[in-house]
Design an enzyme around this catalytic site. Sequence first.
Site, PDB file in Angstrom:
ATOM      1  N   ASP A   8     -49.713  -9.088-107.197  1.00  0.00           N
ATOM      2  CA  ASP A   8     -49.322 -10.156-108.281  1.00  0.00           C
ATOM      3  C   ASP A   8     -50.576 -10.844-108.673  1.00  0.00           C
ATOM      4  O   ASP A   8     -51.159 -11.653-107.870  1.00  0.00           O
ATOM      5  CB  ASP A   8     -48.326 -10.508-108.918  1.00  0.00           C
ATOM      6  CG  ASP A   8     -47.965 -11.237-110.430  1.00  0.00           C
ATOM      7  OD1 ASP A   8     -48.547 -10.161-111.475  1.00  0.00           O
ATOM      8  OD2 ASP A   8     -48.202 -12.001-110.540  1.00  0.00           O
TER       9      ASP A   8
HETATM   10 MG   LIG Z   1     -47.056 -13.479-112.082  1.00  0.00          MG
END
Ligand SMILES: [Mg+2]
Length: 229
Positions: A8
């Site tokens: 991420d």
């Molecule tokens: Mg994040």
Amino acid sequence: MIRAVLLDVDNTLLDFHKCAQESMKRGFADWGIPFTDETYPVYQTINNPLWRQIEDGIITLEDLKRIRWVKVFEALGVDADGVEFETLFRSYLKEASQPVEGAYEVLEYLYPKYQLYSATNGPYLQQLHRLEIAGMSKYMSGNFISEDIGYPKPTKEYFAVCLEELQKQMSDISKEEILMVGDSLTADIKGGVEFGIRTCWYNHNKEEHKTDIEADYVVDHLVDLKEIL
Ligand SMILES: [Mg+2]
């Protein structure tokens, strides 16, 4: 066992809070709006639920762009054009790339051992550019950015496209050989668990684990990934 690591971006590799605050301050200064101690907290109370709604498929990224700053200005009692400010904010955000502590150390460590991919919900060019100016693009074998993929995390469709792309590079890769690392239980971990890949929750806020979403691994600091991988 693990061959591909999906990372991420916001609040995992890049410190989104720092990036957003810096961009906001620049925009407010341009427009002569006072930036106070309550500005960022107010922004968060409006921005965070909107991102939840994107994850739940209730609104789109385009909707968020239209409503976010209109609502923030309304809440702050500021008389300014929220739609126009969104454009200015984004232009600064595109240039903001403050790393999370330990991000480079971890990328350097993981890079020779695994295929690394960014896996982020956000605008395609903005996220690519931020990774580039942060000096992180060179570590990535690919970038899975929701606007380009056509679906956001945590949808199965998002992860299905990721898997398809991974299989183009590693034809025999299985779901068990893929690890999703991220700070969001609702986007990164829920999405990964439901799709059947492995997950590592980067719990940087040391939140109490109050959901039934169970990650395979949990780390409080990014550098702790070196213990797992
Ligand atoms: Mg994040």
